[in-house]
Design a protein around this motif. Structure first.
Motif, PDB file in Angstrom:
ATOM      1  N   THR A  18     -12.192   6.522  -3.349  1.00 54.70           N
ATOM      2  CA  THR A  18     -11.883   7.238  -2.105  1.00 54.70           C
ATOM      3  C   THR A  18     -13.127   7.435  -1.240  1.00 54.70           C
ATOM      4  OG1 THR A  18     -12.236   9.434  -3.046  1.00 54.70           O
ATOM      5  CG2 THR A  18     -10.028   8.492  -3.288  1.00 54.70           C
ATOM      6  N   MET A  20      -8.855   1.364   3.217  1.00 60.54           N
ATOM      7  CA  MET A  20      -8.412   0.081   3.767  1.00 60.54           C
ATOM      8  C   MET A  20      -6.939   0.226   4.090  1.00 60.54           C
ATOM      9  SD  MET A  20     -10.195  -2.451   1.060  1.00 60.54           S
ATOM     10  CE  MET A  20     -11.950  -2.390   0.778  1.00 60.54           C
ATOM     11  N   LYS A  21      -6.625   0.070   5.339  1.00 60.32           N
ATOM     12  CA  LYS A  21      -5.253   0.379   5.749  1.00 60.32           C
ATOM     13  C   LYS A  21      -4.534  -0.792   6.395  1.00 60.32           C
ATOM     14  CE  LYS A  21      -6.190   5.220   6.697  1.00 60.32           C
ATOM     15  NZ  LYS A  21      -6.074   6.296   7.669  1.00 60.32           N
ATOM     16  N   TYR A  22      -3.222  -0.803   6.206  1.00 58.28           N
ATOM     17  CA  TYR A  22      -2.324  -1.587   7.051  1.00 58.28           C
ATOM     18  C   TYR A  22      -1.031  -0.803   7.105  1.00 58.28           C
ATOM     19  CZ  TYR A  22      -0.657  -3.302   2.508  1.00 58.28           C
ATOM     20  OH  TYR A  22      -0.179  -3.393   1.234  1.00 58.28           O
ATOM     21  N   HIS A  80      -6.585   3.906  -0.790  1.00 53.57           N
ATOM     22  CA  HIS A  80      -5.507   4.061   0.204  1.00 53.57           C
ATOM     23  C   HIS A  80      -6.001   4.374   1.617  1.00 53.57           C
ATOM     24  CE1 HIS A  80      -1.304   4.840   1.251  1.00 53.57           C
ATOM     25  NE2 HIS A  80      -1.753   5.835   1.983  1.00 53.57           N
ATOM     26  N   ASN A  81      -6.925   5.314   1.714  1.00 51.95           N
ATOM     27  CA  ASN A  81      -7.384   5.706   3.052  1.00 51.95           C
ATOM     28  C   ASN A  81      -8.614   4.943   3.513  1.00 51.95           C
ATOM     29  OD1 ASN A  81      -5.391   7.680   3.575  1.00 51.95           O
ATOM     30  ND2 ASN A  81      -6.429   9.036   2.135  1.00 51.95           N
ATOM     31  N   ALA A  99      -5.306  16.700   0.212  1.00 54.18           N
ATOM     32  CA  ALA A  99      -5.464  15.364   0.769  1.00 54.18           C
ATOM     33  C   ALA A  99      -6.501  15.361   1.895  1.00 54.18           C
ATOM     34  CB  ALA A  99      -4.124  14.842   1.283  1.00 54.18           C
ATOM     35  N   GLU A 121      -2.463  13.699  -4.478  1.00 53.00           N
ATOM     36  CA  GLU A 121      -3.065  14.519  -3.422  1.00 53.00           C
ATOM     37  C   GLU A 121      -4.580  14.460  -3.493  1.00 53.00           C
ATOM     38  OE1 GLU A 121      -1.058  18.294  -4.172  1.00 53.00           O
ATOM     39  OE2 GLU A 121      -0.757  18.419  -2.003  1.00 53.00           O
ATOM     40  N   SER A 122      -5.112  14.431  -4.721  1.00 52.52           N
ATOM     41  CA  SER A 122      -6.562  14.475  -4.889  1.00 52.52           C
ATOM     42  C   SER A 122      -7.240  13.196  -4.411  1.00 52.52           C
ATOM     43  CB  SER A 122      -6.925  14.753  -6.349  1.00 52.52           C
ATOM     44  OG  SER A 122      -6.978  13.550  -7.079  1.00 52.52           O
ATOM     45  N   VAL A 123      -6.472  12.100  -4.287  1.00 57.54           N
ATOM     46  CA  VAL A 123      -7.089  10.893  -3.735  1.00 57.54           C
ATOM     47  C   VAL A 123      -6.662  10.677  -2.274  1.00 57.54           C
ATOM     48  CG1 VAL A 123      -7.498   9.686  -5.889  1.00 57.54           C
ATOM     49  CG2 VAL A 123      -5.323   9.382  -4.735  1.00 57.54           C
ATOM     50  N   GLY A 124      -6.139  11.735  -1.667  1.00 53.70           N
ATOM     51  CA  GLY A 124      -5.908  11.694  -0.225  1.00 53.70           C
ATOM     52  C   GLY A 124      -4.568  11.137   0.210  1.00 53.70           C
ATOM     53  N   ARG A 180       2.597   1.775  -3.403  1.00 56.52           N
ATOM     54  CA  ARG A 180       1.685   2.336  -4.405  1.00 56.52           C
ATOM     55  C   ARG A 180       1.519   3.831  -4.200  1.00 56.52           C
ATOM     56  NH1 ARG A 180      -1.339  -2.444  -3.696  1.00 56.52           N
ATOM     57  NH2 ARG A 180      -2.517  -1.430  -2.058  1.00 56.52           N
ATOM     58  N   ASN A 210      -9.948  15.602   0.435  1.00 52.85           N
ATOM     59  CA  ASN A 210     -10.387  14.311  -0.095  1.00 52.85           C
ATOM     60  C   ASN A 210     -10.844  13.395   1.026  1.00 52.85           C
ATOM     61  OD1 ASN A 210      -9.377  11.289  -0.731  1.00 52.85           O
ATOM     62  ND2 ASN A 210     -10.396  12.240  -2.482  1.00 52.85           N
ATOM     63  N   LYS A 211     -10.093  13.386   2.122  1.00 47.63           N
ATOM     64  CA  LYS A 211     -10.482  12.535   3.252  1.00 47.63           C
ATOM     65  C   LYS A 211     -11.828  12.982   3.811  1.00 47.63           C
ATOM     66  CE  LYS A 211      -5.764  11.508   4.579  1.00 47.63           C
ATOM     67  NZ  LYS A 211      -4.688  11.906   5.491  1.00 47.63           N
ATOM     68  N   ARG A 227       0.825  -1.197   0.000  1.00 40.98           N
ATOM     69  CA  ARG A 227       0.000   0.000   0.000  1.00 40.98           C
ATOM     70  C   ARG A 227       0.869   1.263   0.000  1.00 40.98           C
ATOM     71  NH1 ARG A 227      -1.514   2.587   4.738  1.00 40.98           N
ATOM     72  NH2 ARG A 227      -3.261   4.000   4.565  1.00 40.98           N
ATOM     73  N   LYS A 281      -6.535   0.974  -6.514  1.00 45.30           N
ATOM     74  CA  LYS A 281      -6.075   0.652  -5.164  1.00 45.30           C
ATOM     75  C   LYS A 281      -5.451   1.863  -4.478  1.00 45.30           C
ATOM     76  CE  LYS A 281      -4.860  -4.158  -4.718  1.00 45.30           C
ATOM     77  NZ  LYS A 281      -3.724  -5.085  -4.916  1.00 45.30           N
ATOM     78  N   VAL A 282      -4.806   2.725  -5.247  1.00 44.63           N
ATOM     79  CA  VAL A 282      -4.302   3.972  -4.656  1.00 44.63           C
ATOM     80  C   VAL A 282      -5.491   4.797  -4.156  1.00 44.63           C
ATOM     81  CG1 VAL A 282      -3.096   6.140  -5.097  1.00 44.63           C
ATOM     82  CG2 VAL A 282      -2.205   4.044  -6.059  1.00 44.63           C
ATOM     83  N   GLY A 283      -6.588   4.758  -4.935  1.00 42.76           N
ATOM     84  CA  GLY A 283      -7.797   5.444  -4.483  1.00 42.76           C
ATOM     85  C   GLY A 283      -8.326   4.884  -3.175  1.00 42.76           C
TER      86      GLY A 283
END
Lengths: 367, 252
Positions: free
Chosen positions: B168, B107-109, B104-105, B73, A238-241, A225, B76-77, A222, B100-102
């Motif tokens: 996201t 599903m975390k590990y 990112h916040n 960021a 940045e736009s996807v956080g 990526r 977006n959150k 993760r 999967k980058v989308g």
């Protein structure tokens, strides 16, 4: 605009499974080469001059792989990588010399030296990272270049001694005020002498494997990526956080820690550690960058191969005496052309495309 | 309470008022259009709402929370996702990895779990892949999951951008010219997709578009911008008949 890149199926990015497969190939390659040279060296089939290359080659591989994390995976140009190696080398050597009489188990002392060096180098990475990561591109490159030089200059001016009163740190050798029975560990431009010679090829190999494990697993996770998304498109990331600063700092820190470990490997392989332009200065930083660029940005296996070849080459070419650097330069240019020239890339794609489509045909039913 | 409330939002670049006094209230589930001639400030509004630019005046709130001055960021959150007029994909990542980058916040590990391959890594990665494939299926991209994002045809790149934005888990989705470069068939298909994701993912959608068939086809209400100021606002068909709008944008 419509899809001009469709005719290059080679560039297809692989997902999870193929990535694991590629990493395995890299591991196997490293293990095979290690076994070969270890056997050669153990059976006495390796010249002394070549044997002496084994550990330095390991050092350059670790440097190249760790720099690739910054340049190839994060996409930021750093020209101060040797500075982190310098921090690690001095921290590790300092610790080893200091505790040589206290910790008599050499492997334990060596491991602790690695840990301390990694911590020191990563602290340096964070300290540099916080102000520097606000910069981009050329500016970042210039500042990291300056940082490398600053580190080198500082360790060249620093005197550290130890006696019954504790540590004495100064930049002026006349003011060290050390007791007669005290020990001056770091002697400014004379560096650190008497570092135990703990490094060997096996340690170098283990360190390469650890570096590989950390870097490849990081890239295929993760976090990796997120880092690669910053490289590919900062604004979209940045736009996807994605927290850009956090990940940039993380990459700098990990990369610095690995470079610090390379420094320990280096400093425990030589008797006198001094900081010069060729080992910790910009020359070294640029040289490592050359390994990374020629091996391919973001390509870990490429970094390993190019660092090995390009480090060993000038030494192996010693027989050609004054033509040595000329041949080295020619080989560099040839590698550049073969790796990146349009004509050769096309040929490579052709070969690999035929090859891979053959495999596909074998595996799948043709529709 | 309205989902998005924009009050007197404005930004000046030097002496130029790129957007001035922009007001907008979006109810939850709305499908709202933002149109206007080139250079009217539509994308600037998006950049303000996503934190790329800091507004020089006014404020905006999402779900009653002040968003002004937050970083992209963070915004977006908080629940605003967007696509870009000039597609911005992660070109060297696969289609699947882009989504999967989308995630990112969502599903975390930890990084440590990633490096040392702790159980959390495998569990979460599996979930991420499933969720990402599910999203890709909505956009008909699941068969391209392993393709490099830059190798996708143009229309599918646009769809992938939307999929990544939806990953996201936003409350508000900003689409910047989603139909640009698409033929009428693709545009029709896109309209269906936008309606579908709005309902399926419980979204509110704000869309910038030049294609009037898409605007009149899916937008319930629109705002027309001209020279950074609001020219007209209201029900789509009424606004499009407004003589001022016709004069400034649509043409006689």
């Amino acid at each position: 605009m419509a899809n001009k890149s469709n005719n290059s199926p080679l560039v297809k990015k692989k997902t999870m499974r193929p990535v694991t497969k590629q990493n395995l190939i890299t591991y196997v390659m490293v293990i095979a080469v290690f076994t070969l040279f270890q056997t050669l060296s153990a059976t006495g089939n390796l010249k002394y001059a070549h044997k002496a290359l084994l550990v330095p080659v390991c050092t350059s591989i670790i440097m190249a792989v760790s720099l690739n994390l910054v340049v190839g995976v994060l996409g930021e140009l750093s020209l101060g990588h040797a500075g982190f190696m310098c921090v690690g080398a001095y921290a590790g050597s300092f610790f080893s010399v200091l505790t040589e009489d206290v910790i008599t188990v050499s492997w334990l002392r060596f491991i602790l030296a690695f840990v301390i060096a990694a911590v020191c180098a990563s602290v340096a990475g964070i300290l540099i990272g916080i102000p520097v990561l606000r910069l981009k591109g050329d500016y970042l490159a210039i500042v990291t270049l300056a940082f490398g030089e600053i580190i080198k200059t500082i360790v060249n001016a620093l005197y550290i001694g130890k006696d019954a009163d504790g540590f004495h740190v100064t930049l002026d050798s006349t003011k060290l005020n050390i007791a007669a029975d005290g020990q001056i560990i770091l002697k400014g431009p004379q560096g650190i002498t008497g570092t135990p010679k703990d490094s060997n090829f096996v340690v170098g190999f283990i360190l390469i494997m650890i570096t590989l494990f950390i870097v490849t697993n990081l890239m295929d996770s993760r976090t990796g990526r997120a880092i690669m998304s910053i490289r590919d498109n900062r604004i979209a990331a940045e736009s996807v956080g994605i927290d850009i600063t956090k990940y940039k700092l993380m990459v700098f820190t990990i990369s610095a820690a690995l470079a610090g470990c390379a420094g320990v490997l280096y400093s425990h392989n030589i008797s006198t550690l001094t900081a010069t332009t060729s080992n910790f200065g910009y020359n070294m930083s640029i040289l490592v960058l050359v390994y990374v660029v020629l091996g391919g940005l973001g390509n870990i296996r490429g970094s390993i191969i190019s660092a090995t070849i390009l480090y060993a080459l000038p030494e192996l070419l010693r027989g050609f005496s004054e033509y040595r650097m000329l041949i080295y330069a020619i080989i560099l240019i040839v590698m550049m052309i073969v790796n990146n020239g349009t004509y050769f890339v096309k040929i490579k794609e052709k070969i690999f495309y035929n090859f891979s489509s053959k495999i596909k045909k074998d595996k799948k039913e043709v529709i | 309470m309205a989902l998005l409330e924009v009050k007197n939002l404005g930004i000046t670049f030097g002496g130029l008022k790129a957007v001035d006094n922009f007001n907008l209230t979006l109810e939850k589930g709305a499908l709202y259009g933002l149109i206007g001639p080139n250079g009217a400030g539509k994308t600037t509004v998006f950049n303000l709402l996503t934190g790329v630019y800091k507004p020089t005046s006014g404020t905006f709130m999402l779900d009653g929370k002040e968003m002004k001055g937050k970083k992209p960021a963070e915004i977006n959150k908080a629940g605003i996702a967007r696509t870009f007029q000039n597609i911005r994909l992660f070109k060297n990542l696969s289609v699947l990895d882009n989504v999967k980058v989308g995630l990112h916040n969502q599903m975390k590990y930890s990084t440590v779990a990633g490096i040392f391959r702790l159980p959390g890594f495998f569990k979460t990665e599996k979930k991420m892949t499933e969720k990402a494939l599910e999203l890709l299926k909505v956009f008909g991209l699941d068969e391209h999951a392993d393709t490099l994002a830059s190798n996708l045809p143009y229309g599918k790149q646009r769809k992938l951008e939307i999929a990544r934005a939806i990953a996201t888990n936003p409350k508000l989705l900003l689409l910047d010219e989603p139909a640009a470069g698409m033929n009428p068939n693709e545009t029709n298909e896109l309209m269906e997709t936008i309606r579908f994701v709005r309902d399926h993912f419980d979204l509110t959608v704000l869309v910038i578009e030049h294609d009037m068939s898409l605007v009149s086809g899916i937008c319930e209400e629109i705002t027309v911008l001209n020279f950074g100021t609001e020219l007209a606002k209201g029900k789509t068909d009424e606004v499009l008949k407004n003589p001022e709008v016709v004069k400034a944008y649509l043409g006689q």
